[in-house]
Design a protein around this motif. Structure first.
Motif: not given
Ligand SMILES: O=C(O)CCC(=O)C(=O)O
Ligand SMILES: [Fe+2]
Length: 202
Positions: A9-10, A88-98, A124-129, A170-173
């Motif tokens: 979905d993301l 860790r799943t979001l980082n592995r699958e979507l390369f978000l670097g959280l 401050d754009d560090s909040r991502c999801v 997605l926090s900024g969208d």
């Protein structure tokens, strides 16, 4: 755990709603912990902005919050561990670097709301999801307090704050708001961040 639906979905549209993400025995314990902190007077009025601009503005948001930290309660630690697995799943699958997850209980007394906002500070754009877990087992439509998501095409979605449901976006969208609640409204609101908070404080 339905992490794969959240990932899909993301990637496809930037948000995901998982109903019954957690079983009722777990959400009951989380709600009890939130109420316990409320009864103890631990919850504090939430503020808006950050740094020197931070201020309590009940005309913008009327909830009371308390941050989760490891070691406060077993059920909270279990939730933090689960969210770390999602991170860790979001980082592995979507390369978000959280790099971390921060979250707080939020208690909206009757009459409280949170005006339309983005979960990202201007500087401050560090909040991502964003990830919001709802803790209201007896919620009825007349109770209000839905989360209204605003989409770019002008349409809206009202999400009822029903126990066990998890909303991830997605926090900024997505501008969003909490409509006036007519009963006590409990939730656990969190953010996956790209950079740890202490780096930003330097
Ligand atoms: O409780 C919710 O539904 C969302 C709360 C929210 O938008 C926030 O705390 O930033
Ligand atoms: Fe928000």
């Amino acid at each position: 755990m339905p992490f794969s639906t959240i990932v899909d979905d993301l990637a496809a549209r930037g948000w995901s709603l998982q109903s019954s993400f957690l079983p009722s025995d777990v959400t009951h314990k989380l709600a009890d912990e939130c109420r316990r902190r409320h009864a103890e007077g631990t919850l504090a009025p939430a503020s808006v902005g950050r740094g020197e601009e931070q201020a309590v503005r009940e005309g913008i948001r009327g909830d009371h919050i308390h941050w989760l930290e490891a070691g406060q309660a077993e059920v909270c630690d279990a939730y933090l561990a689960l969210m770390d697995e999602l991170r860790r799943t979001l980082n592995r699958e979507l390369f978000l670097g959280l790099e971390e997850f921060e979250c707080h209980f939020a208690f909206y007394p009757p009459g409280a709301f949170y005006q339309t906002h983005l979960d990202r500070f201007r500087d401050d754009d560090s909040r991502c999801v964003s990830a919001v877990l709802y803790l209201n087992p007896d919620w009825q439509p007349a109770d209000g307090g839905e989360l209204r998501m605003h989409f770019a095409d002008g349409s809206n979605l009202d999400v009822p704050p029903l126990s066990g449901d998890l909303l991830v976006f997605l926090s900024g969208d997505f501008p969003h708001e909490v409509l006036v609640t007519r009963t006590e409204r409990l939730s656990l609101t969190g953010w996956f961040r790209r950079r740890p908070a202490d780096v930003l404080a330097l």
